[in-house]
Enzyme design. Structure first.
Site, PDB file in Angstrom:
ATOM      1  N   ASP A  31       0.613  -1.026   0.175  1.00  0.00           N
ATOM      2  CA  ASP A  31      -0.133  -0.206  -0.015  1.00  0.00           C
ATOM      3  C   ASP A  31       0.944   1.427   0.022  1.00  0.00           C
ATOM      4  OD1 ASP A  31      -1.682  -1.912   0.442  1.00  0.00           O
ATOM      5  OD2 ASP A  31      -1.848  -1.311   2.746  1.00  0.00           O
ATOM      6  N   GLU A 220     -11.506   0.162  -3.086  1.00  0.00           N
ATOM      7  CA  GLU A 220     -10.659   0.612  -2.377  1.00  0.00           C
ATOM      8  C   GLU A 220      -9.321   1.344  -3.008  1.00  0.00           C
ATOM      9  OE1 GLU A 220      -8.649  -2.687  -0.178  1.00  0.00           O
ATOM     10  OE2 GLU A 220      -8.226  -3.555  -2.198  1.00  0.00           O
TER      11      GLU A 220
END
Length: 487
Positions: A31, A220
């Protein structure tokens, strides 16, 4: 040196010279989010760590124990310095109210004439917190002692997953936070779970009500950039496998929308980065951050390449970089690969380098130096050193005069060791050897050795030698000295 005997060395795994991806091979990091400051790119990453079952076998990544955020930085995009982990959540964390720290976002803002840094993170999928610092590497503190955004925040109640922040400080100084995700039952095409909200001038409060971003097949991973007056919102599409409406993003890809205002309205444009499965033969979720550095644009994203290489394809991600091209207001399709991006400047060997700065590595780890008397937030040591392990730096510029000597700081181990300095490969031309004595009374030692043949621009390998099975040294930092005249 006899050519009949080749010095044994550990083989690289994951990041193989001359490839630039994944960025580091001694640890995971997922991420990614980029912050550019002081001529360096800092990447903040979810700190994926292997989880094991009762029999000692690696199990699938549950993400449930992740309460740290990893940080690496570079000024050339190929050699990366490991700054260790920010203990963000949990009983020992800066934000003790939080249990996890996922998908960080970092931003810099000048406030009252001083540089301030803000690190936003997800407490699993239930809220977003914020930490502050006066340095991009910390130390970090929690300025509010609670979550910045919860489901009680105006406009947020219907967000399935309250996570994955991205932050933009606009040209007028106003700041905005983008977040959200998840797919409510039966709402695959229009989940309506993406949000944008204005931040207060203090960067640790929110203003007004969160506004929905109508992201098609949203899953997301918020991203936000401004380029030539246009705002680019990027996100990862969901994995709905049924028939998708024409022009929508395929499953698990990064797509983008544009607007002329940071809070919308938004126009859907299309996908720009396929799922990692397409490029690397191993899929999973897709998470990214786009940033500019120098005169080019880049995308940081993750893929399970290192996990695949070491035989544990169980959800452990590594950060990669590739280039992004804007053309006529559009983002061109991005090609992910192992090659990565070009090195933007040579590495200077005449400035003291943290040992945890590596272009490539084999067999080593990094951690806070033991018994080094180092202050909190100090540089990491290279540890886990065994005979034949190595670290390497890409495109080291020794100049025309070349180097005359090499010195290093270290913590000695139980047995004698050495650093062989080699050019271009782990068994390449040896330009010097630094002997490292076994542990004495000093907690920290420094030694120096003469070198010959180090001129021009070469890749540099520090190959570690010592008794097989012995506890070898920890390397803290190193530096070459330049010759006073051309040899």
């Amino acid at each position: 040196m006899s050519h009949a005997h080749v010095t044994p060395f550990t083989e690289a795994v994951g990041k193989i010279p001359p490839s630039g991806n994944p960025l580091v091979a001694h640890k995971f990091g997922a991420d990614p989010y980029a912050l550019v400051f002081g001529g360096r790119v800092y990447l903040y990453m979810t700190n994926d760590v292997l989880e094991y079952d009762a029999e000692g076998k690696v199990k699938d990544n549950t993400y449930g124990n992740i309460n740290k955020i990893g940080v690496i930085s570079s000024d050339d995009l190929v050699n990366w310095t490991d700054h260790g982990n920010i203990v963000a959540a949990g009983p020992e964390g800066a934000a003790r109210w939080a249990t996890q720290s996922w998908a960080p976002a970092a931003v810099h803002k000048v406030m009252d004439g001083k540089d301030r840094f803000f690190l936003y993170f997800a407490n699993n999928a239930s809220g977003i917190g914020v930490l502050t610092s006066d340095s991009p590497t910390g130390p970090w503190v929690d300025p509010i002692g609670e979550a910045l955004i919860l489901r009680s925040t105006p406009g947020v109640a219907d967000v399935t997953w309250l996570f994955d922040p991205a932050v933009l400080v606009d040209d007028d100084g106003k700041a905005y936070i983008y977040f959200g995700g998840g797919v409510p039952e039966g709402k695959d095409e229009w989940p309506n779970t993406a949000r944008v909200m204005q931040l207060g001038d203090d960067m640790v409060s929110v203003v007004g009500e969160a506004v929905m971003i109508p992201a098609l097949y949203m899953f997301e991973d918020a991203g936000i950039n401004k380029f030539e007056g246009t705002y680019y919102y990027t996100y990862c599409s969901n994995f709905y496998r049924g028939e998708r409406s024409e022009g929508s993003p395929p499953a698990g890809e990064i797509a983008y929308m544009t607007s002329d205002h940071p809070m919308g309205p938004w126009t859907y444009k299309g996908p720009i980065l396929k799922n990692p499965e397409h490029f690397f033969g191993i899929g999973g979720n897709n998470h990214h951050a786009i940033f500019s550095f120098g005169d080019a644009w880049y995308i940081a994203y993750h893929a399970q390449t290192l996990a695949k290489a070491i035989g544990v394809p169980n959800g452990y991600r590594s950060t990669h970089l590739n280039q992004v091209v804007f053309r006529d207001g559009a983002i061109m399709e991005i090609q992910a690969d192992y090659k990565g991006v070009g090195q933007v400047k040579d590495f200077n060997p005449y400035v003291r380098a943290d040992a945890a700065t590596m272009g490539w590595s084999a067999g080593v780890a990094t951690e806070a130096a033991a018994n080094a008397g180092e202050p909190l937030n100090a540089a990491l040591a290279v540890t886990g050193i065994d005979n034949g392990d190595w670290i390497a730096l890409s495109r080291v510029n020794f100049g025309e005069r070349g180097a005359s000597s090499f010195k290093a700081s270290f913590l000695s181990g139980d047995t004698e060791g050495a650093i062989e300095l080699r050019l271009d490969q782990a068994d390449g031309e040896r330009i010097g050897t630094l002997r490292i004595p076994p542990a004495g009374e000093a907690a920290r030692s420094e030694a120096e050795t003469q070198v010959t043949g180090a001129q021009g621009v070469r890749d540099l390998y520090l190959v570690f030698k010592g008794e097989q099975g012995g506890k070898l040294f920890q390397l803290l930092n190193w530096q070459f000295n330049e010759s006073e005249s051309e040899e």
